[in-house]
Structure formats: C-alpha cells, structure tokens
Motif scaffolding. Structure first.
Motif, PDB file in Angstrom:
ATOM      1  N   THR A 161     -11.005 -20.228   6.998  1.00 36.71           N
ATOM      2  CA  THR A 161     -11.592 -19.929   5.687  1.00 36.71           C
ATOM      3  C   THR A 161     -12.060 -21.194   4.984  1.00 36.71           C
ATOM      4  O   THR A 161     -13.115 -21.190   4.327  1.00 36.71           O
ATOM      5  N   LEU A 162     -11.306 -22.281   5.099  1.00 33.88           N
ATOM      6  CA  LEU A 162     -11.739 -23.537   4.492  1.00 33.88           C
ATOM      7  C   LEU A 162     -13.027 -24.042   5.138  1.00 33.88           C
ATOM      8  O   LEU A 162     -13.929 -24.545   4.462  1.00 33.88           O
ATOM      9  N   LEU A 163     -13.101 -23.907   6.455  1.00 36.71           N
ATOM     10  CA  LEU A 163     -14.310 -24.329   7.160  1.00 36.71           C
ATOM     11  C   LEU A 163     -15.499 -23.469   6.748  1.00 36.71           C
ATOM     12  O   LEU A 163     -16.596 -23.987   6.490  1.00 36.71           O
ATOM     13  N   ALA A 164     -15.286 -22.158   6.673  1.00 33.59           N
ATOM     14  CA  ALA A 164     -16.368 -21.266   6.278  1.00 33.59           C
ATOM     15  C   ALA A 164     -16.836 -21.552   4.853  1.00 33.59           C
ATOM     16  O   ALA A 164     -18.044 -21.554   4.570  1.00 33.59           O
ATOM     17  N   ASP A 165     -15.888 -21.798   3.953  1.00 38.97           N
ATOM     18  CA  ASP A 165     -16.260 -22.093   2.561  1.00 38.97           C
ATOM     19  C   ASP A 165     -17.093 -23.369   2.474  1.00 38.97           C
ATOM     20  O   ASP A 165     -18.075 -23.442   1.722  1.00 38.97           O
TER      21      ASP A 165
END
Length: 279
Positions: A161-165
C-alpha cells in the motif's frame, strides 16, 4: 517466485517481459530460506505417491524444482520459466533424463501430454485473470493428477500500500501510476476453492501468515527489491530511482520498525490451493 500486468516491464516469473525488469537470481536468493518455506508447505499437501510427470510453472532459479525430484524419485520433473537469467542459474540443477528446464511463458505454455502434478509457486499474482489460467491447467491433468498453487496475499500490507500510494502521488503518478501494485491481484481463499471445484477438482485450500525475522539495514526494502519493487524501479532513471527509493525506504522503516534486538518482523500472508482430479 515472489503484479503479468499490461505493462511489458511488469514481468512475472515464467512470463515474458522486457530486459529492464529482468529477474536477478542472486538478489532473489538473499531470502531463499524464507521463500522456500511456502513451497515446502504446498508440496507437503500433494498426495501423489508416484507421479510420472511433474511440472513447475515459474520455476525461477531451479533449486525448489530440483527438490521435487527428491520427493518423487521416479518422476520426470520439468521447470518452465521465461527469464534467461533464472534459467541459466537453474541449469546447475538439471539432471539428464530426470530434471530439465525449458523456456516458456506460463500463460500459454502447453505440456506435451497429461501432467500428474502441476505446481505453480508465487507466480499467479502477477497474472490478471489467472483463475481462467488455472482452469486451463486443470484440464491438462491426468486422471488422479493434482494442481498445486501458492500466491502471496500481502497486497493490502504496508509493503504494497505504501508503494502504491507513492506511485500514485502527484510527484510520481505520470511515470508510475500504471505500475502501482494492485490490491486485488489475488482471490480470497474461497475464490480459489470455487475455481478448483468448478474445474472438477476436489479442493484443499488454506492460508498461512509467516512472520519473517529480518536483519540488516532496511531489510524490508531489501526483500521487496527483488519482487514488488523491481518493476517500479525499472521505470525510473537512476536519479529518480534514488529519490523514490529514499522515500519508500523511510515509509517502510516507520511501518516496520527495527526492534531493540536489531531484528525487523515482516508478517507475510500466503494462500495455498491444491486441487485433485478424480482417478
């Protein structure tokens, strides 16, 4: 091996892609022990006693594929992958007449005949719509044959999720929105049960959350560099890659803080499914 989405640089193990996202066997094997555990758990639940043909789709560097020949000494074991680097490493495990490795894309590879055991470990999350692929694989099983798959299910974890954000942030969206990890890359366990039973197989489906104990500087970043982070970096020039990596590393350190003893814990959920065709 530990999503092939539409971009040609998002290469799955066993699927074709461009050289910028080439798999690195050395980097991938840094966590060989942790990555081997789900494979071993998957294979333990395969009931076949004396299969003649065993196929590993997305075999990577071949060590785990070779272990299938130890499990079934009388079987011909075939590993399939599209990565030239991985196949070059796998060649060290080849045994004439017993273990062979061939180039192929798991999405369209066809066995020469019915397969007794077909294994796909940490590959299908890279392939959109892979439930249709699983149904095709089920159709290639011999009577009494088994299809065994394992997929990571950490797409809603901070690693992803951090990477996607970051990929979708104003700074990076023009370059990276198309390669942001998808939250729905895999089905829920019940979904895999439905896929297998719809294909006429008896299904055994379960999930396991491993808690990996990592050490060293930015160990979670080191883990994802060989998998999820790889296609993102492939889109960036060196200076942009360094900037993005620094931001992602800082976010990971906050989400996965180092413990007083110097270790970092990485919870990792995986889904397993074994389908058996009636004899």
């Amino acid at each position: 091996m530990d999503g092939t989405e539409q971009s040609t640089t998002r290469q799955a193990p066993g699927t074709s892609s461009g050289p910028s996202a080439a798999w690195d066997p050395v980097r991938y094997l840094r966590f060989a022990g942790e990555r081997a555990r789900p494979f071993a758990e998957l294979v333990t639940r395969i009931a076949a006693e004396a299969p003649a043909t065993v196929v590993d789709l997305g075999c990577g560097e071949g060590a785990l594929t070779a272990s299938l020949a130890q499990r079934w000494p009388g079987a011909r074991v075939i590993g399939v992958d599209s990565s030239a680097a991985m196949l070059a490493a796998a060649a060290a495990h080849a045994v004439p007449g017993r273990i062979e490795f061939v180039a192929g894309d798991v999405r369209d590879w066809q066995p020469p005949g019915p397969v007794d055991v077909l294994v796909s470990n940490a590959v299908l999350h890279w392939v959109p719509g892979h439930e249709e692929l699983m149904a095709r694989w089920a159709g290639r099983l011999a009577p009494g044959g088994e299809l065994a798959v394992q997929v990571p299910d950490n797409f809603r974890s901070p690693t992803h999720t951090l990477l996607a954000d970051l990929c979708r942030s104003p700074r990076w969206s023009p370059q990276l929105a198309g390669v942001a990890p998808a939250a729905d890359a895999v089905l829920e366990p019940a979904g895999y049960y439905d896929v297998l039973t719809a294909a006429g197989l008896a299904a055994d489906v379960w999930e396991t959350t491993y808690v990996h104990v990592l050490t060293g500087p930015d160990p979670v970043l080191a883990w994802v560099r060989s998998t999820t982070f790889r296609p993102v970096l492939a889109q960036l020039r060196a200076d942009d890659g360094a900037e993005f990596t620094a931001a992602y590393a800082a976010a990971l350190r906050e989400a996965y803080p180092q413990r007083p003893d110097g270790t970092t814990l990485l919870p990792f959920r995986r889904i397993f499914a074994v389908g058996s065709r009636p004899s």
